[in-house]
Design an enzyme around this catalytic site. Sequence first.
Site, mmCIF file in Angstrom:
data_model
loop_
_atom_site.group_PDB
_atom_site.id
_atom_site.type_symbol
_atom_site.label_atom_id
_atom_site.label_comp_id
_atom_site.label_asym_id
_atom_site.label_seq_id
_atom_site.Cartn_x
_atom_site.Cartn_y
_atom_site.Cartn_z
ATOM 1 N N LYS A 204 0.857 -1.190 0.000
ATOM 2 C CA LYS A 204 0.000 0.000 0.000
ATOM 3 C C LYS A 204 0.892 1.238 0.000
ATOM 4 O O LYS A 204 1.332 1.720 1.035
ATOM 5 C CB LYS A 204 -0.919 0.033 1.218
ATOM 6 N N GLU A 277 10.330 1.854 10.142
ATOM 7 C CA GLU A 277 11.353 2.842 9.776
ATOM 8 C C GLU A 277 10.690 4.200 9.926
ATOM 9 O O GLU A 277 9.849 4.568 9.108
ATOM 10 C CB GLU A 277 11.798 2.633 8.323
ATOM 11 N N CYS A 311 14.025 10.960 5.481
ATOM 12 C CA CYS A 311 14.058 10.531 6.877
ATOM 13 C C CYS A 311 15.433 10.750 7.500
ATOM 14 O O CYS A 311 15.541 11.076 8.672
ATOM 15 C CB CYS A 311 13.646 9.068 6.976
HETATM 16 P P1 NAD Z 1 2.647 8.681 7.552
HETATM 17 O O1 NAD Z 1 2.919 7.856 8.738
HETATM 18 O O2 NAD Z 1 1.551 9.680 7.649
HETATM 19 O O3 NAD Z 1 2.291 7.776 6.282
HETATM 20 C C1 NAD Z 1 3.118 6.731 5.837
HETATM 21 C C2 NAD Z 1 2.249 5.639 5.239
HETATM 22 O O4 NAD Z 1 1.396 5.125 6.231
HETATM 23 C C3 NAD Z 1 1.340 6.103 4.105
HETATM 24 O O5 NAD Z 1 1.246 5.094 3.129
HETATM 25 C C4 NAD Z 1 0.011 6.276 4.807
HETATM 26 O O6 NAD Z 1 -1.101 6.138 3.931
HETATM 27 C C5 NAD Z 1 0.051 5.136 5.792
HETATM 28 N N1 NAD Z 1 -0.817 5.315 6.955
HETATM 29 C C6 NAD Z 1 -1.267 6.461 7.500
HETATM 30 N N2 NAD Z 1 -2.041 6.187 8.576
HETATM 31 C C7 NAD Z 1 -2.061 4.835 8.723
HETATM 32 C C8 NAD Z 1 -2.645 3.930 9.643
HETATM 33 N N3 NAD Z 1 -3.397 4.369 10.655
HETATM 34 N N4 NAD Z 1 -2.431 2.619 9.482
HETATM 35 C C9 NAD Z 1 -1.664 2.160 8.485
HETATM 36 N N5 NAD Z 1 -1.081 2.956 7.567
HETATM 37 C C10 NAD Z 1 -1.263 4.281 7.687
HETATM 38 O O7 NAD Z 1 4.018 9.366 7.196
HETATM 39 P P2 NAD Z 1 4.278 10.478 6.103
HETATM 40 O O8 NAD Z 1 3.990 11.797 6.718
HETATM 41 O O9 NAD Z 1 3.619 10.149 4.839
HETATM 42 O O10 NAD Z 1 5.845 10.287 5.866
HETATM 43 C C11 NAD Z 1 6.767 11.100 6.474
HETATM 44 C C12 NAD Z 1 7.352 10.436 7.692
HETATM 45 O O11 NAD Z 1 7.969 9.220 7.307
HETATM 46 C C13 NAD Z 1 8.446 11.252 8.308
HETATM 47 O O12 NAD Z 1 8.324 11.234 9.710
HETATM 48 C C14 NAD Z 1 9.715 10.556 7.900
HETATM 49 O O13 NAD Z 1 10.785 10.777 8.755
HETATM 50 C C15 NAD Z 1 9.272 9.137 7.844
HETATM 51 N N6 NAD Z 1 10.125 8.328 6.954
HETATM 52 C C16 NAD Z 1 11.001 7.454 7.517
HETATM 53 C C17 NAD Z 1 11.859 6.704 6.710
HETATM 54 C C18 NAD Z 1 12.847 5.741 7.326
HETATM 55 O O14 NAD Z 1 13.395 4.926 6.599
HETATM 56 N N7 NAD Z 1 13.114 5.789 8.618
HETATM 57 C C19 NAD Z 1 11.817 6.854 5.332
HETATM 58 C C20 NAD Z 1 10.928 7.748 4.791
HETATM 59 C C21 NAD Z 1 10.068 8.487 5.614
#
Ligand code: NAD
Length: 540
Positions: A204, A277, A311
Amino acid sequence: MSDRNPSPAGGPLVEGPRDPEHDATASYALEPDYVASLTRRILATTGQTVEVQSPLNGAPLAHVPQSSADDVAQAFARARKAQLAWSRVGLDDRARMLLRLHDLILDRQDEIIDLIVLESGKARKHAFDEPAHVALTARYYARTAHEHLDTQRKLGVVPGLTRVEVNRVPKGVVGIISPWNYPFTMALCDGLPALLAGNAVVAKPDAQTMLSALLGAQLLEEAGFPPDLWTVVAGPGADIGPEMIGRADYICFTGSTATGRLIAEGCADRLIGCSLELGGKNPILVLRDADLEKAAEGAVRASFSNAGQLCVSMERMFVADQVYDRFVDRFVARTEAMSLGASLDWGLDMGSLISQAQLDTVTRHVEDAVAKGARVLTGGRARPDLGPYVYEPTILEGVTPEMTCFGEETFGPVVSVYRFHDEADAVARANAGDYGLNAAIYSQDGARARALARFVKCGTVNINEGFSATFGSIDSPMGGMRQSGMGRRQGSEGIHRYTESQSVATQRLIRFGPMLGMSDRAYAKVMNANMRLMKKLGRP
Ligand code: NAD
């Protein structure tokens, strides 16, 4: 596509009304047939779609079909069937498909990068990192498949008579939930070791960047992976996520710490494993003996790649007193020389943020800091003249704990610089807060920097580099300590997370109990004598 659809920096890709489906004179930024060839890969029967627009200029990119709970159930059912057959495919055949994927990705790099830039708004040179990272991951796991997955002999309890082997059994169906910031590699790279280990995947990707992830799914099929082995579902994370957690054998999540916590709760409830992550507030330490040009160049890349929506991006910089002014002058000068814009073309040093929501967060963090007394050394403004969500790379000084951007992840092109007097204090400040994803140390004394790294509470530490050295070294694990995550991608940990280890012991000649009329007491004595002997012989 960029050749067919060139755009000047910041210029529009398309003119006209926004809904070409109902207006013959309108056009998408992408050929509708091409978009349809990707979106039909989503398992969705609701008939509902969500329009996705390019952050470059608001042009419509696609109407993305939305999956229902039943669609997710169907995706898992298909994946289970495909996985059974897949688990019988030999490891060398699976590895060959990964190597084909590697070549396909390099051959189709322009197409992949176009989609990434159109969907995310990032600069082309930052989009380049994504297919490169997937290709590196594919090659690494293909070439190390046997090292990670072959059955391994272990020490048996009775030397020579207990033969022990450990098998790596696939978990089954892995759910991958990925974010928008690196839409191609975050959707794909974690899935490659899952497939190699004999699993199927239901993915997803984030709603804003479906097309890049779907192109990845298509390339997997072109590389030879069976169709139902990688199924894509679409829809709001809060709806689709729990449906996936309810059916998966393992969840691989990349995204925010807040969502990661929800995922962990759901997985705990079902007693399935997950890797998380998550976010970071990553520090760079510039020591007094650093090469300041190198440090300033690295700081620009580490802070402003993908406009800071990375990230492992740097948001805090601790600089030794003795070199502070000289370093900051160089860092500011290099930042001010960056070319900004929103375009498909090469030549930009930084592109756009992905959305209004990201622009709002960045603006809020900077305005809050300035209102509470921080100084803007450069940047600090949105640039609507260059693109709807372009924000200048921004360096702040005098950031204090009551400011939001002191400890909260901005996830944008905003970095705070701080002076330090002694290295132990710098490390303590770098370790403050709840995150522990990535750090960097600049010093001309590699051994000293490596010794210091051991005290930094981050999952990766780069020396004389910001993030690429660890990110690109696929043989070593990558992930977060503390609130930045659980588990690791890359290396053996990145593939073993998708397997159950199974120990098979074959016992010969003797049994574990008194033999030949021996009493229990005599048996215990023999066993004790045996254990003393084994210790004397140095056996573990
Ligand atoms: P997010 O958590 O809002 O969304 C990430 C994913 O999770 C999306 O596909 C979203 O649709 C899904 N999602 C949202 N709510 C959910 C739920 N309740 N249950 C299951 N899935 C759900 O994050 P974002 O704002 O899109 O991404 C940015 C964040 O991601 C930042 O904090 C960044 O640091 C982190 N990030 C971390 C890494 C890493 O490797 N550590 C890499 C990239 C991004």
